[in-house]
Design a protein around this motif. Structure first.
Motif, short mmCIF file in Angstrom:
data_model
loop_
_atom_site.label_atom_id
_atom_site.label_comp_id
_atom_site.label_asym_id
_atom_site.label_seq_id
_atom_site.Cartn_x
_atom_site.Cartn_y
_atom_site.Cartn_z
N GLY A 181 66.00 15.08 76.26
CA GLY A 181 66.80 16.15 76.84
C GLY A 181 67.88 15.64 77.77
N PHE A 182 67.59 14.58 78.50
CA PHE A 182 68.58 13.96 79.37
C PHE A 182 69.61 13.15 78.59
CE2 PHE A 182 65.99 14.97 83.10
CZ PHE A 182 66.96 15.11 84.10
N GLY A 183 69.41 13.01 77.29
CA GLY A 183 70.42 12.36 76.44
C GLY A 183 70.12 10.94 76.04
N PHE A 184 68.94 10.42 76.40
CA PHE A 184 68.62 9.05 76.03
C PHE A 184 68.23 8.98 74.54
CE2 PHE A 184 67.81 9.35 80.60
CZ PHE A 184 68.71 8.40 81.04
N GLY A 185 68.66 7.91 73.89
CA GLY A 185 68.40 7.76 72.47
C GLY A 185 69.49 8.34 71.59
N SER A 186 70.54 8.93 72.18
CA SER A 186 71.65 9.48 71.40
C SER A 186 72.95 9.27 72.17
CB SER A 186 71.45 10.96 71.10
OG SER A 186 71.32 11.70 72.30
N ARG A 187 74.05 9.26 71.46
CA ARG A 187 75.35 9.07 72.11
C ARG A 187 75.71 10.30 72.94
NH1 ARG A 187 75.75 6.88 67.00
NH2 ARG A 187 76.38 4.68 66.92
N SER A 223 65.93 1.60 75.78
CA SER A 223 67.21 0.93 75.96
C SER A 223 68.27 1.99 76.22
CB SER A 223 67.55 0.12 74.70
OG SER A 223 68.78 -0.54 74.83
N VAL A 224 69.03 1.82 77.29
CA VAL A 224 70.02 2.82 77.69
C VAL A 224 71.36 2.15 77.92
CG1 VAL A 224 68.17 4.12 78.82
CG2 VAL A 224 69.67 2.66 80.20
N THR A 225 72.41 2.96 77.93
CA THR A 225 73.73 2.48 78.34
C THR A 225 74.02 2.98 79.75
OG1 THR A 225 74.94 4.42 77.51
CG2 THR A 225 74.54 2.61 75.96
N SER A 226 74.95 2.33 80.41
CA SER A 226 75.35 2.79 81.74
C SER A 226 75.91 4.20 81.70
CB SER A 226 76.38 1.82 82.33
OG SER A 226 75.82 0.55 82.55
N LEU A 227 76.58 4.52 80.60
CA LEU A 227 77.14 5.86 80.46
C LEU A 227 76.04 6.92 80.41
CD1 LEU A 227 79.79 7.43 80.05
CD2 LEU A 227 79.43 7.20 77.59
N GLN A 228 74.98 6.67 79.64
CA GLN A 228 73.86 7.61 79.57
C GLN A 228 73.21 7.77 80.94
OE1 GLN A 228 71.56 5.57 76.62
NE2 GLN A 228 72.26 6.89 74.95
N LEU A 229 73.00 6.65 81.61
CA LEU A 229 72.33 6.68 82.91
C LEU A 229 73.19 7.42 83.94
CD1 LEU A 229 69.61 5.62 83.80
CD2 LEU A 229 70.71 3.51 84.54
N GLY A 230 74.50 7.18 83.91
CA GLY A 230 75.40 7.87 84.83
C GLY A 230 75.44 9.37 84.58
N LEU A 279 65.42 4.97 71.91
CA LEU A 279 64.26 5.72 72.39
C LEU A 279 63.39 6.04 71.18
CD1 LEU A 279 62.65 7.27 74.54
CD2 LEU A 279 64.11 9.25 74.08
N ARG A 280 62.25 5.38 71.08
CA ARG A 280 61.36 5.59 69.93
C ARG A 280 60.63 6.93 70.07
NH1 ARG A 280 57.24 2.08 69.96
NH2 ARG A 280 57.60 1.48 72.14
N ARG A 281 60.31 7.51 68.92
CA ARG A 281 59.57 8.78 68.91
C ARG A 281 58.11 8.53 69.30
NH1 ARG A 281 62.29 12.98 66.87
NH2 ARG A 281 64.24 12.56 65.77
N PRO A 282 57.45 9.55 69.87
CA PRO A 282 56.08 9.35 70.37
C PRO A 282 55.10 8.79 69.35
CG PRO A 282 56.97 11.42 71.18
CD PRO A 282 57.97 10.87 70.20
N ARG A 283 55.28 9.11 68.06
CA ARG A 283 54.35 8.60 67.05
C ARG A 283 54.45 7.08 66.90
NH1 ARG A 283 58.18 11.40 63.83
NH2 ARG A 283 59.53 10.03 62.58
#
Length: 580
Positions: free
Chosen positions: A366-372, A406-413, A385-389
């Motif tokens: 929801g916070f956007g991790f795992g997608s652009r 694994s995140v980018t600085s853009l996602q974290l910001g 971001l791997r799926r729970p399974r």
């Protein structure tokens, strides 16, 4: 009786007549071939001997910062052009051109004698060189007007603005992303050689549409401060590289985006690929403890934890699925606020276990991790971001402390800005407005809300916890005199790919925060890659955050936080006394 007339003369006349008739038929046939059957082909072939249609670069739109300061402009230039067939003495021409162009005479001679109808000798010459060349009046040599892209600020905002190639087509950054708006298309000129061997040009065909000028969200002053402090932080910690991202929390506007190493836009071809890479978008990494901000947001939103709730720190070590995970200190009992302030791994893992796989994953995605994020710059990577399974027994524990993701600085910001603005995730963007272009009216670019990720109440409670992390925790070095800062430190070990283990020496050190905490104007992320002299996020990245925030808040005339004015006055008095 007269003798019969000999048939020989008459036969010769007939043969001669037939030969003449055949010759005339051949001539007529050739004339038919030249004038009718092969007319178009031969005309084109002849035209190519003295005429050439060439595409030249049209003037490109201007790029400015949010206050109209120019970051990219197009200047008048000329390109040197040759019609070798019209050059009487190629050697003399090459000898005359070589010292002006700074090119070996032999190289120029090779181009002039290559057998081509037209050749470029040099593209986009500066004005002074063009003036000197125009005065030579060499037969078969000409100048055609073009435009040349120039970047007045050199390396400022290099990774954000980007650059163009020789044909003025965008190759990186905003220049690439909005090439269709900036370019305006190509125009064509026809070069024709006159009787004196001069090359004359005329425009041909419809002129391309007028290019648009772009206004960016970036502020030149904020960008300069971010780059300067990042350079200092990288040097101070002897880091391999670094990034800084400054966002306006309530809109997602990028006020500054800086990377080290960097390069000069006016000499991008000489810069190595590593310097041209936009690390804030293209590089992904395990974030470490700074990721605990997302963990806390999820747990608080679900009502699974209270700021004053106690957790036992297990004296610095916890075992999960047979794996021992250690803290940097041997903590005992800590409140959840203290878990965040002191960056306790054990406490964070216990909170993560309450969330569970699906619950935690929903907030991470929801916070956007795992997608652009969908930011309007090229080269963004989605991270991982791997799926729970696909999680193992230790995955929740690892994710709780910023590993196995694994995140980018853009996602974290962007995630940090969502906490700062009360829980709304905005898409980061760099385009603020489009001016002109084909007669279109000016167009402002509105903020793009992606979704609400947490409630305003959760954001308020989390902000108070992050303020404590700066004032009494690991983020003390990021405190800005006179302002309330909310933030979190991060120190993440990098995975040694060869050994398959986390490295003891290579880390990513970071600090993420926003200020003033009670009414945020800036969300700032500082990331240092592989610092060798100072490996802790608080002490390595925190001071860079502090200096960027301090100077930018002053530049924006942001008043001190309530209750902090007296602190500012005391510091000012102390400084004044020190000068006496």
């Amino acid at each position: 009786m007269l003798a019969a007339e000999s048939p020989a003369p008459r036969g010769r006349a007939i043969v001669l007549f037939l030969l003449l008739l055949a010759f005339l038929a051949l001539v007529v046939g050739r004339l038919f071939a030249f004038q009718i059957r092969d007319h178009q082909r031969l005309t084109r072939r002849a035209t190519q001997q003295y005429e050439r249609r060439l595409p030249v670069t049209a003037k490109r739109g201007t790029i400015t910062d949010r206050h109209g300061r120019e970051l990219a402009v197009s200047l008048e230039a000329h390109s040197l052009y040759a019609h070798p067939a019209a050059i009487r003495d190629p050697r003399a021409a090459a000898a005359a051109l070589a010292p002006i162009l700074g090119v070996p005479r032999g190289e120029i001679l090779t181009r002039l004698t290559a057998g081509k109808p037209f050749v470029w000798l040099e593209r986009k010459l500066p004005g002074r060189q063009a003036e000197v060349l125009a005065g030579l009046t060499l037969p078969g040599i000409g100048l055609v007007p073009e435009s040349r892209r120039s970047y007045p600020r050199g390396q400022l905002a290099a990774h954000l603005v980007g650059f163009v190639g020789l044909d003025d087509t965008g190759l990186e950054g905003v220049e690439y992303q909005y090439d269709a708006l900036l370019g305006g298309g190509s125009r064509f000129v026809t070069g024709r050689v006159d009787a004196l061997g001069r090359v004359l040009f005329r425009d041909e065909g419809p002129r391309p549409p007028a290019p648009a000028d772009l206004v960016l969200t970036v502020d030149e002053v904020i960008q300069y401060v971010a780059e300067r402090e990042l350079q200092r932080a990288v040097a101070r910690a002897a880091a391999q590289a670094g990034s800084v991202l400054v966002l306006e929390p309530g809109t997602g506007e990028v006020l500054a985006l800086a990377n080290v190493p960097t390069f000069d836009l006016n000499a991008f071809a000489q810069a190595p690929a590593t310097s041209r890479r936009n690390r804030a978008l293209a590089d992904s990494y395990e974030p470490g403890s700074v990721f605990k901000v997302v963990l806390a947001a999820a747990a608080l939103e679900e009502g699974l934890v209270q700021p004053g709730e106690f957790f036992f720190g297990e004296h610095g070590v916890i075992e999960v699925a047979g794996v021992k995970i250690r803290d940097h200190e041997r903590y005992g009992w800590l409140t959840f606020s203290q878990v965040m302030a002191q960056s306790s791994n054990v406490g964070a893992i216990k909170v993560g276990q309450r969330l569970g796989r699906s619950g935690y994953y929903n907030y991470l995605s929801g916070f956007g991790f795992g997608s652009r994020t969908g930011m309007d710059l090229p080269g963004e990577t989605p991270g991982l971001l791997r799926r729970p399974r696909e999680w193992s027994g230790v995955s929740i524990a690892a994710l709780s402390i910023g590993q196995e993701v694994s995140v980018t600085s853009l996602q974290l910001g962007a995630a940090l800005a969502a906490v700062a603005n009360g829980g709304r995730l905005y898409r980061p963007h760099v385009l603020k407005a489009v001016r002109g272009g084909g007669g279109a009216p000016p167009r402002e670019v509105p903020p793009q809300l992606i979704r609400r990720v947490i409630s305003p109440e959760t954001a308020r409670r989390l902000t108070a916890i992050l303020v404590e992390a700066v004032e009494r925790g690991t983020g003390k070095a990021a405190a800005v005199p006179g302002y309330t800062v909310a933030g979190k430190t991060g120190t993440a070990q990098k995975l040694d790919q060869e050994a398959g283990l986390y490295s003891r020496d290579k880390v990513v050190a970071s600090f993420a925060g926003f200020v003033p905490a009670e009414s945020p104007r800036l969300a700032i992320l500082v990331v240092l890659d592989e610092p060798r002299l100072d490996r802790w996020g608080g002490s390595a990245a925190g001071p860079a955050f502090r200096e960027i925030a301090r100077e930018v808040l002053h530049y924006l005339n942001v008043p001190p936080s309530p209750g902090r004015r007296a602190q500012v006055a005391r510091r000012a008095d102390a400084a004044a006394q020190g000068l006496n």
